[in-house]
Design an enzyme around this catalytic site. Structure first.
Site, short mmCIF file in Angstrom:
data_model
loop_
_atom_site.label_atom_id
_atom_site.label_comp_id
_atom_site.label_asym_id
_atom_site.label_seq_id
_atom_site.Cartn_x
_atom_site.Cartn_y
_atom_site.Cartn_z
N GLU A 1 0.84 -1.16 0.02
CA GLU A 1 -0.06 -0.01 0.07
C GLU A 1 0.99 1.29 -0.04
OE1 GLU A 1 -3.29 0.48 -0.11
OE2 GLU A 1 -3.42 -1.75 -0.43
N CYS B 1 -11.87 2.34 -15.41
CA CYS B 1 -12.20 3.66 -15.27
C CYS B 1 -11.31 4.36 -15.23
CB CYS B 1 -13.17 3.80 -13.99
SG CYS B 1 -13.71 5.59 -13.99
N CYS C 1 -15.90 1.81 -20.59
CA CYS C 1 -16.86 1.99 -19.85
C CYS C 1 -17.91 0.60 -20.26
CB CYS C 1 -17.90 3.10 -20.56
SG CYS C 1 -17.10 4.70 -19.90
N CYS D 1 -17.36 -1.78 -17.45
CA CYS D 1 -17.55 -1.34 -16.06
C CYS D 1 -18.98 -2.06 -15.54
CB CYS D 1 -17.30 0.24 -15.94
SG CYS D 1 -17.91 0.87 -14.21
N CYS E 1 -23.73 5.05 -14.24
CA CYS E 1 -22.82 5.96 -14.11
C CYS E 1 -23.05 7.42 -14.61
CB CYS E 1 -21.37 5.45 -14.74
SG CYS E 1 -20.03 6.52 -14.66
#
Length: 342
Positions: free
Chosen positions: A41, A196, A203, A206, A212
């Site tokens: 991370e 994205c 798209c 997605c 969206c």
């Protein structure tokens, strides 16, 4: 703000995507080891996955446990980080490892509030560790998640602004499910990274495309709003190359600021004069995230005045038998060029 989606329907779509198409083969996946999750991370902050992977693997090979990292010399840590950028992350990584060793008996804390006490661990990173390592129902908001939410809910404004960031955090917390939180969080990051994308979002792939708002309003190129442009500043400096046989003088930079704690070349800002030099080398342009550094390397005629330099902050570095020191990328590149010319 979630009128177009009921939170349960939203999270269900995201989790279904994870099980069908989510990334599960990266080196830090399929583990509950908080040390490995934390390391990934931190490295992934402002850095692409493909760049992080070899650094991550090398770090774990060198420091397989958080105690081994805590016990290491900070110069060794900075050396392994060289080239990854944003060096405060490496310094904080080392400090946090020592804090876990000394204050938490070598075991990562499990609560978000305690995780946020570690140097370099903010709200989103703490949420990721808590969710991925300990199955806590904690929300995250990294760059990928910000982009997905900003587009899906047509959030106006640049998310560097506090009011916009607060909106996004509110959304993230409303939408994060109590169950399968780790799968949901990973999927949100995957959707942002793979589908994205900043430019040319895919798209049709997605799971959120049906509702969206950016797609429905034909605003995917506009959203999320970019940071307002300002004139890009620059700074011009001389690098003073003092050579002694096959060695070159390095100085340690202050612990904070650009390249904090790394070994670099003595530097002065370019003013109205040029120091006496044997010759100039090719100038270097190094781009930081927020300004350009214009560097003119100079091979010096004079010897350095060692009496005014702190001995623990100077080092005669061998060009032919280099040691493992933390070096900024442009310094490392210049030293390699000098070595080849010997």
């Amino acid at each position: 703000m979630t009128d177009s989606w009921k939170p349960q329907a939203f999270s269900s779509k995201v989790i279904t995507y994870y099980h069908a198409k989510g990334r599960k083969d990266l080196p830090w996946h399929n583990t509950k080891d908080a040390y490995r999750i934390w390391l990934s991370e931190v490295m992934l902050q402002q850095t692409q996955v493909k760049t992080v992977i070899p650094y991550y693997q090398n770090f774990l090979k060198t420091f397989p446990t958080i105690t081994s990292l805590a016990d290491a010399d900070v110069d060794r840590v900075l050396h392994l980080w060289s080239g990854l950028g944003y060096y405060s992350r490496a310094r904080n990584l080392h400090k946090a490892a020592q804090m876990v060793r000394d204050e938490f008996n070598g075991e990562f804390p499990q609560s978000q509030s305690e995780l946020e006490t570690l140097p370099g661990v903010g709200r989103s990173t703490a949420g990721a560790i808590a969710a991925f390592a300990y199955d806590k129902p904690t929300a995250i908001l990294d760059g990928n998640v910000k982009r997905v939410l900003a587009r899906c809910f047509a959030i106006e404004g640049w998310y560097g602004q506090t009011k916009v960031l607060n909106k996004l955090w509110g959304l993230s917390e409303q939408l994060t499910p109590k169950k399968e939180t780790a799968a949901y969080n990973q999927a949100m990051m995957d959707i942002g990274a793979v589908v994205c994308k900043r430019s040319n979002p895919e798209c049709l792939d997605c799971p959120l495309t049906q509702k969206c708002q950016a797609r429905l309003q034909n605003r995917t190129k506009e959203l999320p709003h970019k940071k307002p442009k300002r004139a890009r500043p620059s700074k011009s400096v001389y690098w003073q190359l003092y050579l002694q046989g096959k060695k070159i003088l390095l100085t340690k930079r202050p612990p904070s600021g650009i390249w904090g704690g790394l070994w670099s070349i003595p530097e002065i800002e370019i003013a109205d004069y040029t120091p006496k030099t044997e010759r100039k080398l090719e100038p270097i342009l190094h781009k930081f995230s927020h300004y350009d550094l214009k560097i003119q390397p100079l091979i010096m005629k004079s010897k350095p005045n060692m009496s005014i330099m702190e001995s623990n902050l100077t080092y005669w570095f061998s060009l032919t038998q280099p040691e493992s020191l933390g070096l900024p990328t442009p310094v490392s590149n210049l030293l390699n060029t000098l070595k080849e010319s010997l």
